[in-house]
Design a protein around this motif. Sequence first.
Motif, PDB file in Angstrom:
ATOM      1  N   ASP A   3      38.372  52.729  32.258  1.00  0.00           N
ATOM      2  CA  ASP A   3      38.247  51.960  33.489  1.00  0.00           C
ATOM      3  C   ASP A   3      37.125  50.930  33.411  1.00  0.00           C
ATOM      4  OD1 ASP A   3      40.232  53.510  34.916  1.00  0.00           O
ATOM      5  OD2 ASP A   3      38.738  55.101  35.029  1.00  0.00           O
ATOM      6  N   ALA A   4      36.001  51.308  32.755  1.00  0.00           N
ATOM      7  CA  ALA A   4      34.799  50.478  32.784  1.00  0.00           C
ATOM      8  C   ALA A   4      34.232  50.270  31.385  1.00  0.00           C
ATOM      9  CB  ALA A   4      33.740  51.106  33.679  1.00  0.00           C
ATOM     10  N   LEU A  27      28.895  56.320  36.722  1.00  0.00           N
ATOM     11  CA  LEU A  27      30.303  55.930  36.790  1.00  0.00           C
ATOM     12  C   LEU A  27      31.229  57.122  36.558  1.00  0.00           C
ATOM     13  CD1 LEU A  27      30.205  52.475  34.956  1.00  0.00           C
ATOM     14  CD2 LEU A  27      30.319  52.909  37.422  1.00  0.00           C
ATOM     15  N   LEU A  32      35.269  57.538  36.919  1.00  0.00           N
ATOM     16  CA  LEU A  32      35.722  56.506  35.991  1.00  0.00           C
ATOM     17  C   LEU A  32      35.608  56.987  34.546  1.00  0.00           C
ATOM     18  CD1 LEU A  32      35.092  54.875  38.639  1.00  0.00           C
ATOM     19  CD2 LEU A  32      34.504  52.959  37.160  1.00  0.00           C
ATOM     20  N   TYR A  51      40.141  46.043  31.751  1.00  0.00           N
ATOM     21  CA  TYR A  51      39.152  46.883  32.424  1.00  0.00           C
ATOM     22  C   TYR A  51      39.172  46.612  33.930  1.00  0.00           C
ATOM     23  CZ  TYR A  51      36.913  48.250  27.999  1.00  0.00           C
ATOM     24  OH  TYR A  51      36.647  48.774  26.756  1.00  0.00           O
ATOM     25  N   ASP A  52      38.645  47.569  34.694  1.00  0.00           N
ATOM     26  CA  ASP A  52      38.478  47.380  36.133  1.00  0.00           C
ATOM     27  C   ASP A  52      37.050  46.976  36.478  1.00  0.00           C
ATOM     28  OD1 ASP A  52      41.138  48.088  36.805  1.00  0.00           O
ATOM     29  OD2 ASP A  52      40.625  50.209  36.640  1.00  0.00           O
ATOM     30  N   LEU A  53      36.112  47.254  35.569  1.00  0.00           N
ATOM     31  CA  LEU A  53      34.709  46.958  35.821  1.00  0.00           C
ATOM     32  C   LEU A  53      33.989  46.700  34.506  1.00  0.00           C
ATOM     33  CD1 LEU A  53      32.286  46.896  37.864  1.00  0.00           C
ATOM     34  CD2 LEU A  53      31.962  49.320  37.313  1.00  0.00           C
ATOM     35  N   LYS A 212      34.332  47.129  41.449  1.00  0.00           N
ATOM     36  CA  LYS A 212      35.451  47.610  40.623  1.00  0.00           C
ATOM     37  C   LYS A 212      36.793  47.165  41.205  1.00  0.00           C
ATOM     38  CE  LYS A 212      36.868  51.890  40.964  1.00  0.00           C
ATOM     39  NZ  LYS A 212      38.348  51.790  41.110  1.00  0.00           N
ATOM     40  N   ARG A 213      37.637  46.673  40.318  1.00  0.00           N
ATOM     41  CA  ARG A 213      38.975  46.226  40.762  1.00  0.00           C
ATOM     42  C   ARG A 213      39.757  47.390  41.356  1.00  0.00           C
ATOM     43  NH1 ARG A 213      42.317  42.818  36.568  1.00  0.00           N
ATOM     44  NH2 ARG A 213      41.732  44.539  35.224  1.00  0.00           N
TER      45      ARG A 213
END
Length: 213
Positions: A3-4, A27, A32, A51-53, A212-213
């Motif tokens: 995710d990150a 996180l 995450l 990635y989201d972040l 974060k998305r």
Amino acid sequence: MSDALIAWGGWEGHEPEKCATIVEGILKEEGLSVDVENGAQAFANPELKNYDLIVPMITQDEIEKDTVLNLVSAVESGVGLAGFHGGMGDSFRSAVQYQFMVGGQWVSHPGNIIDYKVNVTRPDDPIMEGISDFDYHSEQYYMHVDPSNEVLAETTFSGEHAYWIEGTKMPVVWKRKYGKARVFYSALGHVAAEFDVPEMKTILRRGMMWAKR
């Protein structure tokens, strides 16, 4: 894919590896999955947009033009960006595209490590909920900032260490949009020990999760 992404490096005075470990833990507590990489080359990954972040933790380093454009493109497409102190606010001094995305750039900290006050300007914002004005002992960042930032907290310079800026109010915490992405920045967090300050850690935690998305 995780995710990150946390990318750490640059000037050792900011203890980037120690801080990266702490942020990774935060996180993961938030559920995450996290990749941790050393160096700006992590931003050259062609899969960065997945990635989201992204959390940059690199101070005073160099970055290749193609690499910074890849990072900026990923964020503009919607990947959240969040970070703190020089790890995000003084990463690549020659990369104006990066600074435009962040919304500011460090230029000085008069007096170095000093006592100062952080004033919450948006107590209604979820990132600042329940946090009142608080005293802080660290570098008081003087920054060149984007007027489009949504400022959540600020500090006022006394003029003791640079008389000509007496009374100047400077953003400490802000959020902004960049393309389709959310961008969050906090000037707090010179070294890893500052994560022991509840306000600093809480603001960063909430800011990262907001971005974060």
